[in-house]
Structure formats: C-alpha cells, structure tokens
Design a protein around this motif. Structure first.
Motif: not given
Length: 441
Positions: A31-51
């Motif tokens: 499932e997914r939410l709307s694309w703007p919300r999905t993109i925002g959550i995807g960006a959070q995943h980038v921040v989480a894995m970054f360090g």
C-alpha cells in the motif's frame, strides 16, 4: 491482516484516503499514501540510513559516493527481487569493516572488493537454499548462543581500529562520543534515533574549528558526474576473512523479515530466501565497482515503527534519492573530509554497540550460561576475536573474526555431539541440585 492479492514491485493500493492512517492500522508494504506523503517518508529513510551508510566507507577507505550509488541501486534491486513485499533499505554493513581493512592491507582495495563478491555470492546461494528448503535449518546450525557470539565478536574485534583513529584527534573524538551519547537521551523521535549522525556532525564542527579538516578536495571535484569506480581482484587468501560475515548477514536479513512481519501482521517467511538472494546480489554488484557490502537496515525500521508506514513505495523513493545524490562529486568529496578523530569517536560507540547487540541476542533468547557448553562457545569465540588470533594455511589467511566464528560453530556442535554420545548433556541451571537464585532473580 491478509496479504494483498496482487504481487508486484511496481503496484501499490492506496491506503484509505491516502492522507491519514486509521488508529490501530498500518500502511502495508503493498500500500501507499499519496505521492507527496510517500516522497516525504522516503526522504526520512534517506536521513535515517545516511550516517551509518557513509560511516562504513569512511572507516574502510572506500569512496563514499560510490557506496551511496550501489546502496541505492541495491535497495531498488532488493525491492524488485522480493516483489515489493519486504520494505527495507540496503545500507553499508558494519560486519564488513574488519575483513575489508585486513584485505586492503594485503591486496589493496581491489582485493577487498573481490572478498565482497565472494561473500555476496555465498549469501545468494544460502538464500537460494532457504527459498527452496525454508529457514528452519538456520536455527539448527546457528542457535542464539552462536549467532550472538558471532555478532559480538565482530564488533569487539574492531576495538583496536577505533582506538587508532581516536588517538589521531582525541579532543575531537571525545566531543563526538559525548555528542552521540547526549543526543540519544536529549531528543525524541527521529532525531533521537539519528544520534550517530548528530554526533558525527558535532565532531566534524569541532574538527573544523580545530583546523583538522582539509577542504581542498571539494574545490577540485566536479558538480555533476559519476562517482569513482574500482575493479575487483580475486585472492584466495581473503576468503577466510569474508565468508564468516555471511552468517551475520543471514541473521540480520532473517531478523529484519521477522520484525517487519510482526509489525505488519503479514506472513513474510516465503520471501526470506528472496531477501537473502537480493542482499547477496547487491553485495556482489557493489564489489564489482567499489561500493561497500550491504545489509538490511535496522535504522529504517525505527522510521517505519514511528510513521506506521511500511510501504515499499517509500523505499523506491529512498533508493532513487540515494542514486541521484551519488551523482554530485562535490557532495562525495565533502563527506570524505571527515577526519580520523570523528571516525574514532563514532567507532568507539558503534563497535561497542555491535558487540552489545550480540549480548542482546543472548538476553532476548534467554541463553542459559549456566550450561557450560554455552559458556565455552561465547568465551572462547570472543577471546579469539578480540585477541585477533591468526592462522595462515598456504595462501589462505584466517584472522580473529573467521577463527572466532569457526570456534563458536565447532565448539557448540562438537561439544553437544560428544555430550549426547556420552550421555553427559548438561542440565538446565535451574535444575541443578542446590541451585540458588541470585539477588536479581
């Protein structure tokens, strides 16, 4: 919760109205939410894995931008192979730090990349077996006492490397350690889970103020372009360094699948083999061009648990962002300026945490150390790894992690085999005559 009917890595049903998550429910992988919300959550995943994803190449000397590229590509490959059922980001695996360092000392970066390819190929084969035969045999071969010992010894074997970096900038390293520890308890939510990244940033700022950072490489780097690539070379002598890491990757992947299944209410066991094969292929791919070996990331489980969004669509976004960021050489050059003091400070915390993660496996599975077999498995394996015992056989060279892993497996299965043959299997500690409870019960 039932599994969605359609199996595709490219199709997601809209969850509810696409904007809100009803109380008690989660956004399932398909499932997914709307694309703007999905993109925002995807960006959070980038921040989480970054360090963590960047810290591994910095500690091993690999190019950060190249690691980021193969991390993003590996994540996308993982989503395709698992048919979009398992949400995960494939970041740099800390289990490879010690073998990569040892292989680079022997054969340079090419030799280390060859080792990654060997490990990835073995992991793929293990995944193929799991896909065909199921994962039950893994528990028999690697019970919690063995798995915990292997995870613990990999972290503790790296202690000398953390000390070496720390001593190159002790003040900066101390600030980094302090900032990581404070961020862990000062902040809530995502920021609290990013304590390593916060600590690295604080240490980096300290290093800048102390004149320990050289910015010249940034000016020489282009704005847009491909990251640097390196071809692997193959040496039989490094096989003993890398193959034991496969056992840790198996445990991490299976643990990730089980965690996501528990949180989403779905049966993901049929996809465990695919997850292992995907991680194996991603590691092979990284080894062919200069990236770090990969694994499923626990850091991103925190983001999913907080947001209640387990959509694999968000990971497509994260993988795509990672690939795009890798195409900016100045960005990679900036990451590469992190000085040894910062790496040493982060290593002190991270390597220790890896060691204690092994202890947590023992605690969570209630491993009985009143049983002398379990005590022997953990004790001997840890000493072998921490002291970094070395054994050379022709071209093959086995060091602390390989020998410690072998010790854990041989001692556990060997002692149990002899005990069953002789009828001397140890009783549970609670059944021993005269056993007394401790003050902690």
């Amino acid at each position: 919760m039932s599994m969605p009917g359609r199996s595709s890595a490219f199709h997601w049903n809209i969850h509810g109205d696409g904007k809100t998550i009803t109380p008690g429910s989660v956004v399932a992988p398909q499932e997914r939410l709307s694309w703007p919300r999905t993109i925002g959550i995807g960006a959070q995943h980038v921040v989480a894995m970054f360090g963590a994803t960047f810290l591994v190449p910095l500690l091993t000397g690999f190019p950060p931008a190249t690691t980021l590229l193969f991390s993003g590509v590996g994540t996308i490959l993982f989503l395709i192979i698992t048919a979009g059922r398992i949400p995960s980001y494939l970041g740099s695996s800390f289990a490879f730090i010690a073998p990569v360092g040892a292989a680079m000392n022997q054969h340079g970066m090419g030799g280390a990349l060859g080792g990654l390819i060997m490990a990835g190929a073995v992991l793929f084969l293990v995944g193929l077996v799991v896909h065909k035969a199921g994962a039950h045999w893994i528990q028999a071969v690697m019970p919690p006492v063995v798995t915990g010992a292997i995870v613990a010894l990999i972290g503790l074997n790296l202690a000398p490397a953390a000390k070496a970096n720390f001593e190159k900038g002790a003040v900066t390293g101390l600030v980094t350690v302090t900032a990581i520890l404070l961020a862990t308890v000062l902040f809530r939510g995502l920021l609290g889970r990013l304590s390593i990244l916060v600590g690295v940033l604080a240490g980096y700022l300290t290093a800048v103020l102390r004149g320990e950072v050289d910015f010249s490489a940034i000016g020489n780097a282009a704005w847009v372009g491909l990251p640097p690539f390196q071809l692997p070379s193959f040496h039989l002598s490094v096989a003993g360094l890398f193959v034991p890491v496969v056992l840790v990757l198996v445990a991490e992947n299976i643990g990730h699948v089980k965690s996501v299944a528990a949180m989403t209410g779905q049966n993901l066991d049929p996809y465990a083999g695919r997850a292992l094969m995907a991680d194996g292929l991603a590691t092979v791919l990284a080894g062919t061009g200069g990236g770090s070996g990969t694994t499923t990331y626990a850091e991103n489980i925190g983001v999913m648990a907080a947001s209640k969004v387990y959509s694999t669509a968000a990971y497509w976004v994260a993988g795509t962002i990672a690939v795009l960021l890798s195409l900016f050489p100045k960005f990679g050059a900036l990451i590469a300026t992190v000085p040894p003091g910062v790496l040493g400070g982060a290593g002190v915390v991270l390597y220790g945490m890896i060691g204690i993660l092994g202890v947590r496996i023992w605690v969570q599975n209630r491993v009985n150390f009143g049983n002398p077999i379990n005590l022997s498995v953990a004790g001997v394996a840890l000493v072998v790894a921490i002291a970094n015992f070395t054994w050379a056989v022709g071209e093959l060279r086995f060091e602390g992690i390989a020998l410690g892993t072998a010790a854990a497996l041989v001692i556990y299965h060997g002692m149990n085999l002899v005990a069953r043959w002789r009828g001397t299997e140890p009783l549970d500690a609670a059944e021993d005559q005269g056993a007394q409870p401790s003050k902690l019960g």
